[in-house]
Design a protein around this motif. Structure first.
Motif, PDB file in Angstrom:
ATOM      1  N   ARG A 130       0.817  -1.219   0.000  1.00 31.46           N
ATOM      2  CA  ARG A 130       0.000   0.000   0.000  1.00 31.46           C
ATOM      3  C   ARG A 130       0.848   1.265   0.000  1.00 31.46           C
ATOM      4  N   ALA A 131       1.888   1.283   0.795  1.00 27.56           N
ATOM      5  CA  ALA A 131       2.719   2.494   0.872  1.00 27.56           C
ATOM      6  C   ALA A 131       3.395   2.772  -0.459  1.00 27.56           C
ATOM      7  N   GLY A 132       3.948   1.742  -1.095  1.00 25.15           N
ATOM      8  CA  GLY A 132       4.626   1.932  -2.368  1.00 25.15           C
ATOM      9  C   GLY A 132       3.683   2.385  -3.466  1.00 25.15           C
ATOM     10  N   LEU A 133       2.473   1.814  -3.519  1.00 22.88           N
ATOM     11  CA  LEU A 133       1.507   2.208  -4.546  1.00 22.88           C
ATOM     12  C   LEU A 133       0.942   3.596  -4.273  1.00 22.88           C
ATOM     13  N   THR A 134       0.771   3.932  -2.994  1.00 20.36           N
ATOM     14  CA  THR A 134       0.318   5.281  -2.657  1.00 20.36           C
ATOM     15  C   THR A 134       1.351   6.307  -3.095  1.00 20.36           C
ATOM     16  N   ASP A 135       2.628   6.000  -2.878  1.00 24.96           N
ATOM     17  CA  ASP A 135       3.699   6.902  -3.320  1.00 24.96           C
ATOM     18  C   ASP A 135       3.678   7.066  -4.841  1.00 24.96           C
ATOM     19  N   LEU A 136       3.407   5.967  -5.560  1.00 21.62           N
ATOM     20  CA  LEU A 136       3.362   6.028  -7.030  1.00 21.62           C
ATOM     21  C   LEU A 136       2.266   6.980  -7.507  1.00 21.62           C
ATOM     22  N   LEU A 143      -3.012   9.242 -12.055  1.00 29.68           N
ATOM     23  CA  LEU A 143      -3.212   7.906 -11.496  1.00 29.68           C
ATOM     24  C   LEU A 143      -4.170   7.946 -10.309  1.00 29.68           C
ATOM     25  N   TRP A 144      -4.842   6.810 -10.115  1.00 29.51           N
ATOM     26  CA  TRP A 144      -5.775   6.689  -8.998  1.00 29.51           C
ATOM     27  C   TRP A 144      -5.664   5.290  -8.411  1.00 29.51           C
ATOM     28  N   VAL A 166       3.404   2.272 -14.630  1.00 32.99           N
ATOM     29  CA  VAL A 166       2.610   1.607 -13.601  1.00 32.99           C
ATOM     30  C   VAL A 166       2.969   0.132 -13.517  1.00 32.99           C
ATOM     31  N   LEU A 167       3.000  -0.525 -14.671  1.00 38.27           N
ATOM     32  CA  LEU A 167       3.235  -1.969 -14.675  1.00 38.27           C
ATOM     33  C   LEU A 167       4.624  -2.303 -14.118  1.00 38.27           C
ATOM     34  N   ASP A 168       5.632  -1.548 -14.531  1.00 41.28           N
ATOM     35  CA  ASP A 168       6.990  -1.804 -14.039  1.00 41.28           C
ATOM     36  C   ASP A 168       7.079  -1.621 -12.532  1.00 41.28           C
ATOM     37  N   ARG A 169       6.455  -0.557 -12.017  1.00 39.25           N
ATOM     38  CA  ARG A 169       6.532  -0.284 -10.584  1.00 39.25           C
ATOM     39  C   ARG A 169       5.785  -1.346  -9.776  1.00 39.25           C
ATOM     40  N   VAL A 170       4.605  -1.752 -10.256  1.00 38.73           N
ATOM     41  CA  VAL A 170       3.831  -2.766  -9.538  1.00 38.73           C
ATOM     42  C   VAL A 170       4.591  -4.090  -9.504  1.00 38.73           C
ATOM     43  N   HIS A 171       5.158  -4.485 -10.639  1.00 39.95           N
ATOM     44  CA  HIS A 171       5.934  -5.728 -10.672  1.00 39.95           C
ATOM     45  C   HIS A 171       7.141  -5.647  -9.728  1.00 39.95           C
ATOM     46  N   ALA A 172       7.810  -4.502  -9.711  1.00 43.18           N
ATOM     47  CA  ALA A 172       8.981  -4.356  -8.843  1.00 43.18           C
ATOM     48  C   ALA A 172       8.595  -4.456  -7.367  1.00 43.18           C
ATOM     49  N   LEU A 173       7.482  -3.824  -6.992  1.00 48.97           N
ATOM     50  CA  LEU A 173       7.038  -3.883  -5.603  1.00 48.97           C
ATOM     51  C   LEU A 173       6.648  -5.305  -5.202  1.00 48.97           C
TER      52      LEU A 173
END
Length: 285
Positions: A130-136, A143-144, A166-173
């Motif tokens: 949650r924290a990483g996606l909120t930061d994104l 983005l939402w 988005v996809l790269d960041r989600v996969h990395a997290l």
């Protein structure tokens, strides 16, 4: 047209599109060979029953489609269910005053025809994301982040160019926090993360194990990559898998049949209604 016609033969139960081939047209439910009265009907919502809106909360069944679903529910012995990435609560809001059986969060929660609710296993691994996606999303105004409790979705419909970011960041997290327990779903203008143990295929199999679905022929309509598990499941059960919309370039589907868009879905469902409730007046919701 006779069912001996080669075009019609490709659209009856048992006929399957060859591996890698584009899906054929959806079967005509008014063809006696199709036997729609034996069906258990499973329906995705966004991009299948209803068009996408800017915000998911803006989506709701319109009266004519609600009337068709209500008639189908009665005509198919209540073997009609919604199978969606939305929560059960949101599905009930969308379909109200109907309350069809439903699977939410891509199968993480399911309400059977008798009202029994299976909430599955909690996805505690999401807490770390949650924290990483909120930061994104705070770094990109377009983005939402939709927090569904046991699934997280980053919407980028307002700026499709952010898809790769988005996809790269989600996969990395996910690779850093919970690589073995979470699945990433690259959908239409949304990237979603959910626990790996459940999907739309498992939801359909769960429904099919219990009345009033058990013993019927499963039919599933969906439009997105998140629906491919459902297509695989109904194919394995000898049912009908129907993809809605155009086939993305370079991507294969497990669906054997196709419908053009959401209005085509409503028209096709109304033909199913005519077949299973013969002589009935058109529903008015």
């Amino acid at each position: 047209m006779s069912t001996r016609d080669p075009e019609r033969r490709a659209a009856v139960p048992g006929a399957r599109a060859p591996g890698g081939a584009l899906p054929g047209p959806a079967p005509d439910p008014l063809d006696p060979a199709v036997e729609p009265g034996r069906w258990a009907l499973f329906l995705d919502v966004d991009g299948t029953l209803l068009g996408f809106q800017g915000r998911p909360e803006d989506v709701q069944l319109h009266a004519s489609l609600r009337g068709v679903l209500n008639a189908l529910d009665a005509g198919l012995g209540h073997a009609v269910a919604l199978v969606s990435g939305r929560t059960l609560a949101d599905l009930d809001r969308i379909q109200a005053p109907l309350k069809l059986p439903a699977a939410g969060l891509h199968g993480l929660e399911r309400r059977d025809a008798d009202g029994t609710i299976d909430h599955g296993v909690e996805g505690a691994a999401l807490d770390h994301l949650r924290a990483g996606l909120t930061d994104l999303v705070t770094r990109h105004d377009a983005l939402w982040l939709e927090d569904k409790g046991r699934a997280l979705a980053v919407h980028y419909r307002a700026d499709p160019a952010l898809h790769g970011t988005v996809l790269d960041r989600v996969h990395a997290l996910c690779a850093r926090e919970a690589p073995d327990t979470l699945a990433v779903l690259d959908g239409k203008m949304v990237c979603e993360v959910k626990p790996r143990h459940a999907d739309k295929g498992s939801a359909i199999r769960g429904f099919m194990a219990r009345p009033p679905f058990a013993g019927r022929l499963p039919v599933f309509l969906g439009d997105d990559v998140t629906d491919e598990d459902g297509f695989r499941a109904v194919n394995a059960l000898g049912g009908l898998s129907i993809r809605v919309g155009t086939q993305p370039a370079g991507k294969l589907t497990h669906a054997a049949y196709r419908l053009a868009d959401e209005p085509a879905v409503e028209a096709w469902l109304d033909r199913v209604r005519q077949a299973v409730v013969p002589g009935a007046r058109p529903p008015n919701g």
